[in-house]
Design a protein around this motif. Structure first.
Motif, PDB file in Angstrom:
ATOM      1  N   GLY A 104      -3.743   4.518  -3.367  1.00 58.96           N
ATOM      2  CA  GLY A 104      -2.820   3.813  -4.586  1.00 58.96           C
ATOM      3  C   GLY A 104      -3.512   4.496  -5.952  1.00 58.96           C
ATOM      4  O   GLY A 104      -4.634   4.679  -6.354  1.00 58.96           O
ATOM      5  N   ILE A 105      -2.621   3.745  -6.103  1.00 62.31           N
ATOM      6  CA  ILE A 105      -2.845   3.880  -8.311  1.00 62.31           C
ATOM      7  C   ILE A 105      -3.921   2.971  -8.868  1.00 62.31           C
ATOM      8  O   ILE A 105      -4.063   2.750  -9.929  1.00 62.31           O
ATOM      9  CB  ILE A 105      -1.600   3.518  -8.744  1.00 62.31           C
ATOM     10  CG1 ILE A 105      -0.677   1.694  -8.448  1.00 62.31           C
ATOM     11  CG2 ILE A 105      -0.604   4.818  -8.838  1.00 62.31           C
ATOM     12  CD1 ILE A 105       0.493   1.660  -9.570  1.00 62.31           C
ATOM     13  N   GLY A 106      -4.408   1.937  -7.867  1.00 61.71           N
ATOM     14  CA  GLY A 106      -5.414   0.664  -7.996  1.00 61.71           C
ATOM     15  C   GLY A 106      -4.680  -0.104  -8.702  1.00 61.71           C
ATOM     16  O   GLY A 106      -4.050  -0.655  -9.364  1.00 61.71           O
ATOM     17  N   ILE A 107      -5.436  -1.437  -8.949  1.00 64.96           N
ATOM     18  CA  ILE A 107      -5.652  -3.021  -9.702  1.00 64.96           C
ATOM     19  C   ILE A 107      -6.778  -2.708 -10.178  1.00 64.96           C
ATOM     20  O   ILE A 107      -7.680  -2.877 -10.239  1.00 64.96           O
ATOM     21  CB  ILE A 107      -5.179  -3.900  -8.797  1.00 64.96           C
ATOM     22  CG1 ILE A 107      -4.142  -3.471  -8.229  1.00 64.96           C
ATOM     23  CG2 ILE A 107      -5.128  -4.875  -9.781  1.00 64.96           C
ATOM     24  CD1 ILE A 107      -4.126  -4.306  -7.055  1.00 64.96           C
ATOM     25  N   PRO A 132       0.755   7.301  -3.915  1.00 62.59           N
ATOM     26  CA  PRO A 132       1.792   8.397  -5.073  1.00 62.59           C
ATOM     27  C   PRO A 132       1.657   9.297  -3.042  1.00 62.59           C
ATOM     28  O   PRO A 132       0.506   9.351  -1.864  1.00 62.59           O
ATOM     29  CB  PRO A 132       1.188   9.047  -5.052  1.00 62.59           C
ATOM     30  CG  PRO A 132      -0.119   8.593  -5.549  1.00 62.59           C
ATOM     31  CD  PRO A 132      -0.605   7.113  -5.303  1.00 62.59           C
ATOM     32  N   SER A 133       3.150  10.242  -2.724  1.00 61.38           N
ATOM     33  CA  SER A 133       2.687  11.252  -1.724  1.00 61.38           C
ATOM     34  C   SER A 133       1.843  12.293  -1.318  1.00 61.38           C
ATOM     35  O   SER A 133       1.497  12.815  -2.917  1.00 61.38           O
ATOM     36  CB  SER A 133       4.341  11.781  -2.446  1.00 61.38           C
ATOM     37  OG  SER A 133       4.782  12.619  -2.294  1.00 61.38           O
ATOM     38  N   GLY A 134       1.613  12.416  -0.678  1.00 64.04           N
ATOM     39  CA  GLY A 134       0.559  12.324  -0.344  1.00 64.04           C
ATOM     40  C   GLY A 134      -0.840  12.001  -0.012  1.00 64.04           C
ATOM     41  O   GLY A 134      -2.328  12.582   0.727  1.00 64.04           O
ATOM     42  N   GLY A 135      -0.463  10.938  -0.307  1.00 61.08           N
ATOM     43  CA  GLY A 135      -1.762   9.630  -0.043  1.00 61.08           C
ATOM     44  C   GLY A 135      -2.508   9.278   1.299  1.00 61.08           C
ATOM     45  O   GLY A 135      -1.644   9.982   1.651  1.00 61.08           O
ATOM     46  N   ARG A 136      -2.889   8.555   1.372  1.00 59.69           N
ATOM     47  CA  ARG A 136      -3.088   8.051   2.678  1.00 59.69           C
ATOM     48  C   ARG A 136      -3.401   6.304   2.597  1.00 59.69           C
ATOM     49  O   ARG A 136      -3.987   5.660   1.167  1.00 59.69           O
ATOM     50  CB  ARG A 136      -4.400   8.187   3.096  1.00 59.69           C
ATOM     51  CG  ARG A 136      -5.805   8.039   2.269  1.00 59.69           C
ATOM     52  CD  ARG A 136      -7.357   7.929   2.727  1.00 59.69           C
ATOM     53  NE  ARG A 136      -8.418   7.428   1.873  1.00 59.69           N
ATOM     54  CZ  ARG A 136      -8.282   5.716   0.971  1.00 59.69           C
ATOM     55  NH1 ARG A 136      -7.823   5.600   2.144  1.00 59.69           N
ATOM     56  NH2 ARG A 136      -9.692   6.180   0.698  1.00 59.69           N
ATOM     57  N   VAL A 137      -3.018   5.698   3.954  1.00 58.42           N
ATOM     58  CA  VAL A 137      -3.125   3.908   4.240  1.00 58.42           C
ATOM     59  C   VAL A 137      -3.781   3.899   5.186  1.00 58.42           C
ATOM     60  O   VAL A 137      -3.735   4.975   5.797  1.00 58.42           O
ATOM     61  CB  VAL A 137      -1.783   3.432   3.736  1.00 58.42           C
ATOM     62  CG1 VAL A 137      -2.056   1.897   4.000  1.00 58.42           C
ATOM     63  CG2 VAL A 137      -1.060   3.648   2.606  1.00 58.42           C
ATOM     64  N   GLU A 138      -4.840   2.827   5.309  1.00 55.33           N
ATOM     65  CA  GLU A 138      -5.065   2.738   6.768  1.00 55.33           C
ATOM     66  C   GLU A 138      -4.842   1.225   6.773  1.00 55.33           C
ATOM     67  O   GLU A 138      -5.840   0.136   5.807  1.00 55.33           O
ATOM     68  CB  GLU A 138      -7.284   3.439   6.576  1.00 55.33           C
ATOM     69  CG  GLU A 138      -7.052   4.460   6.458  1.00 55.33           C
ATOM     70  CD  GLU A 138      -8.612   5.200   6.218  1.00 55.33           C
ATOM     71  OE1 GLU A 138      -9.300   4.759   6.294  1.00 55.33           O
ATOM     72  OE2 GLU A 138      -8.635   6.703   6.260  1.00 55.33           O
ATOM     73  N   VAL A 160      -8.598   1.301 -10.710  1.00 55.07           N
ATOM     74  CA  VAL A 160      -7.408   1.922 -11.443  1.00 55.07           C
ATOM     75  C   VAL A 160      -7.448   3.856 -10.947  1.00 55.07           C
ATOM     76  O   VAL A 160      -8.986   3.560 -11.220  1.00 55.07           O
ATOM     77  CB  VAL A 160      -7.365   1.997 -12.494  1.00 55.07           C
ATOM     78  CG1 VAL A 160      -6.024   2.505 -13.815  1.00 55.07           C
ATOM     79  CG2 VAL A 160      -7.066   0.565 -12.543  1.00 55.07           C
ATOM     80  N   GLY A 161      -6.152   3.880 -10.409  1.00 57.66           N
ATOM     81  CA  GLY A 161      -6.453   5.894 -10.072  1.00 57.66           C
ATOM     82  C   GLY A 161      -7.618   6.104  -8.672  1.00 57.66           C
ATOM     83  O   GLY A 161      -7.252   6.910  -8.555  1.00 57.66           O
ATOM     84  N   HIS A 162      -7.944   4.912  -8.298  1.00 58.79           N
ATOM     85  CA  HIS A 162      -8.314   5.215  -6.787  1.00 58.79           C
ATOM     86  C   HIS A 162      -8.447   4.500  -5.867  1.00 58.79           C
ATOM     87  O   HIS A 162      -9.100   4.423  -4.532  1.00 58.79           O
ATOM     88  CB  HIS A 162     -10.123   4.707  -7.440  1.00 58.79           C
ATOM     89  CG  HIS A 162     -10.794   5.896  -8.199  1.00 58.79           C
ATOM     90  ND1 HIS A 162     -10.584   7.259  -7.943  1.00 58.79           N
ATOM     91  CD2 HIS A 162     -11.106   5.775  -9.375  1.00 58.79           C
ATOM     92  CE1 HIS A 162     -11.739   7.877  -9.190  1.00 58.79           C
ATOM     93  NE2 HIS A 162     -11.786   6.788  -9.946  1.00 58.79           N
ATOM     94  N   GLY A 163      -7.072   3.463  -6.028  1.00 55.09           N
ATOM     95  CA  GLY A 163      -7.418   2.507  -4.236  1.00 55.09           C
ATOM     96  C   GLY A 163      -7.153   1.410  -5.395  1.00 55.09           C
ATOM     97  O   GLY A 163      -7.958   0.914  -5.792  1.00 55.09           O
ATOM     98  N   ALA A 181       0.597  -1.262   0.011  1.00 57.11           N
ATOM     99  CA  ALA A 181      -0.060  -0.041  -0.009  1.00 57.11           C
ATOM    100  C   ALA A 181       0.707   1.089  -0.266  1.00 57.11           C
ATOM    101  O   ALA A 181       0.632   2.539  -0.829  1.00 57.11           O
ATOM    102  CB  ALA A 181      -0.872  -0.318   1.075  1.00 57.11           C
ATOM    103  N   VAL A 182       1.848   1.133   0.605  1.00 56.93           N
ATOM    104  CA  VAL A 182       2.613   2.236   1.285  1.00 56.93           C
ATOM    105  C   VAL A 182       3.451   2.517  -0.995  1.00 56.93           C
ATOM    106  O   VAL A 182       3.361   3.599  -1.207  1.00 56.93           O
ATOM    107  CB  VAL A 182       3.744   1.869   2.291  1.00 56.93           C
ATOM    108  CG1 VAL A 182       4.654   2.752   2.145  1.00 56.93           C
ATOM    109  CG2 VAL A 182       2.917   2.216   2.960  1.00 56.93           C
ATOM    110  N   LYS A 183       4.293   1.485  -0.493  1.00 54.61           N
ATOM    111  CA  LYS A 183       5.204   1.639  -2.252  1.00 54.61           C
ATOM    112  C   LYS A 183       3.948   1.756  -3.641  1.00 54.61           C
ATOM    113  O   LYS A 183       4.454   2.885  -3.982  1.00 54.61           O
ATOM    114  CB  LYS A 183       5.113   0.143  -2.511  1.00 54.61           C
ATOM    115  CG  LYS A 183       6.311   0.008  -3.847  1.00 54.61           C
ATOM    116  CD  LYS A 183       6.674  -1.554  -4.070  1.00 54.61           C
ATOM    117  CE  LYS A 183       6.509  -2.189  -3.266  1.00 54.61           C
ATOM    118  NZ  LYS A 183       6.729  -3.681  -3.366  1.00 54.61           N
ATOM    119  N   PHE A 184       2.616   1.915  -3.077  1.00 54.60           N
ATOM    120  CA  PHE A 184       2.010   2.493  -4.516  1.00 54.60           C
ATOM    121  C   PHE A 184       1.193   3.470  -4.460  1.00 54.60           C
ATOM    122  O   PHE A 184      -0.342   3.531  -4.214  1.00 54.60           O
ATOM    123  CB  PHE A 184       1.267   0.946  -4.708  1.00 54.60           C
ATOM    124  CG  PHE A 184       2.151  -0.498  -5.738  1.00 54.60           C
ATOM    125  CD1 PHE A 184       3.043   0.005  -6.757  1.00 54.60           C
ATOM    126  CD2 PHE A 184       2.123  -1.284  -5.359  1.00 54.60           C
ATOM    127  CE1 PHE A 184       3.886  -0.967  -7.248  1.00 54.60           C
ATOM    128  CE2 PHE A 184       2.820  -1.740  -5.804  1.00 54.60           C
ATOM    129  CZ  PHE A 184       3.970  -2.281  -6.041  1.00 54.60           C
TER     130      PHE A 184
END
Length: 189
Positions: A115-118, A91-97, A168-171, A86-89
């Motif tokens: 993040g960038i999503g799958i 971008p700066s300023g994002g969130r991980v919960e 994709v694009g939404h985490g 989650a941290v790796k993918f």
């Protein structure tokens, strides 16, 4: 292939043959109060990297998540892998919960990011050995494509399941569940 498995084995804390058809050893037992510390300690392991990337990192552990029948070291590996990804993918300023909660007869742990999503077409493939989702990431992004494979195997050995919801694009949100201590699941021992 063998060299990649050996490298991943060292990084993920297991024998290289685990990825090449070998047996994965677990020590499943009743774990009481001390288990709650595992998600907390694991979040602390990735917090420095998250801070460097200006990520917001949050953890919520429900009060009733106190006793599990599990191998605490292996669960920590799963949580660490999900948080690291989650941290790796993200971008700066994002969130991980990260969240741990009791849902019915299961303990559920989820890691959600902005993040960038799958792509949905990659949902099955990312759990296969030596595979990663088709991502628009920099060449500096490390990974062998073994972390999710190992995580899924560990969760399944606990009588549970691991899945992903993402756009994709939404985490992404990776969730795993294992039977709770009161439910019929793997026997303690």
């Amino acid at each position: 292939l063998v060299e990649a498995a050996a490298s991943a084995g060292v990084r993920l804390g297991c024998a290289p043959d685990t990825f090449l058809g070998g047996a994965l050893q677990t020590s499943i037992k009743l774990v009481d109060d001390g288990w709650v510390g595992e998600p907390v300690a694991t979040v602390a392991m990735v917090s420095e990297h998250a801070t460097r990337e200006s990520l917001s990192l949050h953890l919520a552990v429900a009060d009733d998540v106190d006793v599990v029948v599990a191998d605490p070291l292996r669960l920590k590996q799963v949580i660490l892998n999900l948080l690291t990804n989650a941290v790796k993918f993200t971008p700066s300023g994002g969130r991980v919960e990260a969240r741990a909660e009791r849902v019915g007869d299961e303990i559920r742990v989820s890691v959600e990011d902005s993040g960038i999503g799958i792509a949905q077409s990659d949902y099955e493939r990312i759990f296969e050995a030596f595979q990663q989702g088709r991502r628009d990431v920099s060449a500096s992004t490390e990974g062998t494509g073994l972390g999710l494979t190992l995580s899924k195997r560990i969760v399944e050995l606990h009588g549970g399941r691991l899945w992903v919801d993402s756009r994709v694009g939404h985490g992404s949100k990776f969730t795993f569940s294992i039977p709770d201590a009161g439910a019929s699941g793997p026997s303690a021992g």
